[in-house]
Design a protein around this motif. Sequence first.
Motif, PDB file in Angstrom:
ATOM      1  N   MET A   1       0.840  -1.197   0.000  1.00  0.00           N
ATOM      2  CA  MET A   1       0.000   0.000   0.000  1.00  0.00           C
ATOM      3  C   MET A   1       0.871   1.241   0.000  1.00  0.00           C
ATOM      4  SD  MET A   1      -1.324   0.287   3.959  1.00  0.00           S
ATOM      5  CE  MET A   1      -1.917   1.955   3.752  1.00  0.00           C
ATOM      6  N   CYS A   2       0.283   2.345  -0.288  1.00  0.00           N
ATOM      7  CA  CYS A   2       0.965   3.637  -0.174  1.00  0.00           C
ATOM      8  C   CYS A   2       0.333   4.356   0.998  1.00  0.00           C
ATOM      9  CB  CYS A   2       0.805   4.442  -1.457  1.00  0.00           C
ATOM     10  SG  CYS A   2       1.385   6.152  -1.312  1.00  0.00           S
ATOM     11  N   GLY A   3       1.034   4.420   2.137  1.00  0.00           N
ATOM     12  CA  GLY A   3       0.468   5.026   3.331  1.00  0.00           C
ATOM     13  C   GLY A   3       1.144   6.305   3.754  1.00  0.00           C
ATOM     14  N   ARG A   4       2.233   6.672   3.115  1.00  0.00           N
ATOM     15  CA  ARG A   4       2.914   7.939   3.375  1.00  0.00           C
ATOM     16  C   ARG A   4       3.522   8.431   2.067  1.00  0.00           C
ATOM     17  NH1 ARG A   4       4.681   8.203   8.750  1.00  0.00           N
ATOM     18  NH2 ARG A   4       3.073   7.241  10.024  1.00  0.00           N
ATOM     19  N   TYR A   5       3.457   9.719   1.849  1.00  0.00           N
ATOM     20  CA  TYR A   5       4.127  10.278   0.684  1.00  0.00           C
ATOM     21  C   TYR A   5       4.464  11.738   0.920  1.00  0.00           C
ATOM     22  CZ  TYR A   5      -0.320  12.350  -1.096  1.00  0.00           C
ATOM     23  OH  TYR A   5      -1.479  13.072  -1.272  1.00  0.00           O
ATOM     24  N   ALA A   6       5.191  12.323  -0.009  1.00  0.00           N
ATOM     25  CA  ALA A   6       5.581  13.729   0.079  1.00  0.00           C
ATOM     26  C   ALA A   6       4.967  14.488  -1.084  1.00  0.00           C
ATOM     27  CB  ALA A   6       7.102  13.868   0.048  1.00  0.00           C
ATOM     28  N   THR A   7       4.449  15.681  -0.782  1.00  0.00           N
ATOM     29  CA  THR A   7       3.942  16.574  -1.832  1.00  0.00           C
ATOM     30  C   THR A   7       4.259  17.991  -1.392  1.00  0.00           C
ATOM     31  OG1 THR A   7       2.016  17.201  -3.170  1.00  0.00           O
ATOM     32  CG2 THR A   7       1.581  16.588  -0.874  1.00  0.00           C
ATOM     33  N   THR A   8       5.188  18.643  -2.070  1.00  0.00           N
ATOM     34  CA  THR A   8       5.716  19.915  -1.574  1.00  0.00           C
ATOM     35  C   THR A   8       5.547  21.083  -2.532  1.00  0.00           C
ATOM     36  OG1 THR A   8       7.948  19.510  -2.454  1.00  0.00           O
ATOM     37  CG2 THR A   8       7.454  18.636  -0.254  1.00  0.00           C
ATOM     38  N   ARG A   9       5.007  20.844  -3.716  1.00  0.00           N
ATOM     39  CA  ARG A   9       4.865  21.938  -4.671  1.00  0.00           C
ATOM     40  C   ARG A   9       3.678  22.825  -4.312  1.00  0.00           C
ATOM     41  NH1 ARG A   9       7.234  17.748  -7.488  1.00  0.00           N
ATOM     42  NH2 ARG A   9       8.788  18.348  -9.078  1.00  0.00           N
ATOM     43  N   SER A  10       3.817  24.111  -4.593  1.00  0.00           N
ATOM     44  CA  SER A  10       2.756  25.069  -4.295  1.00  0.00           C
ATOM     45  C   SER A  10       1.586  24.890  -5.256  1.00  0.00           C
ATOM     46  CB  SER A  10       3.287  26.497  -4.406  1.00  0.00           C
ATOM     47  OG  SER A  10       3.575  26.811  -5.762  1.00  0.00           O
ATOM     48  N   GLU A  11       0.441  25.456  -4.885  1.00  0.00           N
ATOM     49  CA  GLU A  11      -0.721  25.410  -5.769  1.00  0.00           C
ATOM     50  C   GLU A  11      -0.422  26.114  -7.089  1.00  0.00           C
ATOM     51  OE1 GLU A  11      -0.896  25.555  -2.546  1.00  0.00           O
ATOM     52  OE2 GLU A  11      -2.151  23.792  -2.225  1.00  0.00           O
ATOM     53  N   ALA A  12       0.376  27.189  -7.045  1.00  0.00           N
ATOM     54  CA  ALA A  12       0.736  27.894  -8.274  1.00  0.00           C
ATOM     55  C   ALA A  12       1.577  27.001  -9.186  1.00  0.00           C
ATOM     56  CB  ALA A  12       1.493  29.176  -7.942  1.00  0.00           C
ATOM     57  N   ASP A  13       2.546  26.289  -8.592  1.00  0.00           N
ATOM     58  CA  ASP A  13       3.378  25.383  -9.386  1.00  0.00           C
ATOM     59  C   ASP A  13       2.547  24.240  -9.964  1.00  0.00           C
ATOM     60  OD1 ASP A  13       5.647  26.863  -8.940  1.00  0.00           O
ATOM     61  OD2 ASP A  13       6.362  25.626  -7.285  1.00  0.00           O
ATOM     62  N   LEU A  14       1.649  23.692  -9.158  1.00  0.00           N
ATOM     63  CA  LEU A  14       0.809  22.603  -9.646  1.00  0.00           C
ATOM     64  C   LEU A  14      -0.111  23.070 -10.765  1.00  0.00           C
ATOM     65  CD1 LEU A  14      -0.151  20.861  -6.273  1.00  0.00           C
ATOM     66  CD2 LEU A  14       1.537  20.100  -7.964  1.00  0.00           C
ATOM     67  N   SER A  15      -0.598  24.291 -10.659  1.00  0.00           N
ATOM     68  CA  SER A  15      -1.454  24.831 -11.722  1.00  0.00           C
ATOM     69  C   SER A  15      -0.715  24.861 -13.049  1.00  0.00           C
ATOM     70  CB  SER A  15      -1.939  26.229 -11.343  1.00  0.00           C
ATOM     71  OG  SER A  15      -2.767  26.187 -10.199  1.00  0.00           O
ATOM     72  N   PRO A  29       3.587  22.843   1.975  1.00  0.00           N
ATOM     73  CA  PRO A  29       4.264  21.585   1.645  1.00  0.00           C
ATOM     74  C   PRO A  29       4.180  20.589   2.790  1.00  0.00           C
ATOM     75  CG  PRO A  29       5.866  23.238   2.305  1.00  0.00           C
ATOM     76  CD  PRO A  29       4.533  23.942   2.245  1.00  0.00           C
ATOM     77  N   SER A  30       4.212  19.312   2.435  1.00  0.00           N
ATOM     78  CA  SER A  30       4.301  18.252   3.439  1.00  0.00           C
ATOM     79  C   SER A  30       5.254  17.183   2.940  1.00  0.00           C
ATOM     80  CB  SER A  30       2.937  17.631   3.738  1.00  0.00           C
ATOM     81  OG  SER A  30       3.071  16.580   4.687  1.00  0.00           O
ATOM     82  N   TRP A  31       6.241  16.872   3.762  1.00  0.00           N
ATOM     83  CA  TRP A  31       7.196  15.818   3.440  1.00  0.00           C
ATOM     84  C   TRP A  31       6.792  14.493   4.087  1.00  0.00           C
ATOM     85  CZ3 TRP A  31       8.175  20.868   4.373  1.00  0.00           C
ATOM     86  CH2 TRP A  31       8.883  21.584   3.401  1.00  0.00           C
ATOM     87  N   VAL A  39      -4.817  17.005   1.159  1.00  0.00           N
ATOM     88  CA  VAL A  39      -3.820  16.858   0.099  1.00  0.00           C
ATOM     89  C   VAL A  39      -4.315  17.549  -1.171  1.00  0.00           C
ATOM     90  CG1 VAL A  39      -2.959  14.677   1.010  1.00  0.00           C
ATOM     91  CG2 VAL A  39      -4.791  14.647  -0.687  1.00  0.00           C
ATOM     92  N   PRO A  40      -3.398  18.011  -2.021  1.00  0.00           N
ATOM     93  CA  PRO A  40      -3.809  18.579  -3.303  1.00  0.00           C
ATOM     94  C   PRO A  40      -4.151  17.474  -4.298  1.00  0.00           C
ATOM     95  CG  PRO A  40      -1.429  18.655  -3.119  1.00  0.00           C
ATOM     96  CD  PRO A  40      -1.942  18.130  -1.812  1.00  0.00           C
ATOM     97  N   LEU A  41      -5.104  17.758  -5.166  1.00  0.00           N
ATOM     98  CA  LEU A  41      -5.409  16.865  -6.275  1.00  0.00           C
ATOM     99  C   LEU A  41      -5.810  17.698  -7.482  1.00  0.00           C
ATOM    100  CD1 LEU A  41      -8.729  16.861  -6.511  1.00  0.00           C
ATOM    101  CD2 LEU A  41      -8.582  15.155  -4.725  1.00  0.00           C
TER     102      LEU A  41
END
Length: 229
Positions: A1-15, A29-31, A39-41
């Motif tokens: 399973m995937c139970g931990r991950y990192a997502t650190t890019r800003s909403e502007a970068d993701l856009s 950001p969250s490491w 979480v962002p999606l």
Amino acid sequence: MCGRYATTRSEADLSLLFDATSVTEALGPSWNVAPTDPVPLVRMSQRHGGRVVDAARWGLLPPWADDPRAGARMINARAETVATSRAFAPSFERRRCLVPADGWFEWVRDGRLKQAFYMTPRDASVLAFAGIWTMWREQTLTCSVLTTAALGGLAEVHDRMPLILPRERWPEWLAGGGDPGALLQPLTPAELEAIEVRPVRPDVGNVRNNGPHLLTAAEPVAPAEVTLF
């Protein structure tokens, strides 16, 4: 399973990366993302006429769920059963999303010791986990990450991994409908080779720990027993 991950890019970068409009407040950001965290999606929005960057609670809550704590058990949906599962099938058919990530964590146990590994693109590009979403009680956006059988060297760390979608597959995934067999194809061997498997410190095992130091390479706790890549 995937139970931990990192997502650190800003909403502007993701856009920019996903050619989307941000419709959410900055999450920061969250490491060390853990179940039920926000979480962002990236999903399609009729109201905005295209892709949007939104925020969701990690752990899908079907409309019939009575207790929001149930989402902690539904952070992942298996690719093998997502199209037929009572909880996940409606979202798989009509409400698919991309879950941006820098990488994810898994652990290898050696007796009483556990070695943490971080899987991340060698070129530091963004990962897009295949996800599904739903709105719980018309007020809480929730999501799950699809997992599939791990392949190649990744299978030596864990038997499951997130279903990762290359950029050329994003439009079909977000469109809804389609052939499940084609939608759920795993990465090719060449794409798998682009993912680094990095031993890291055990600090990531504590959800209270957060910061870029969690991604720093470290000597494995049992070098004679744990396979490095």
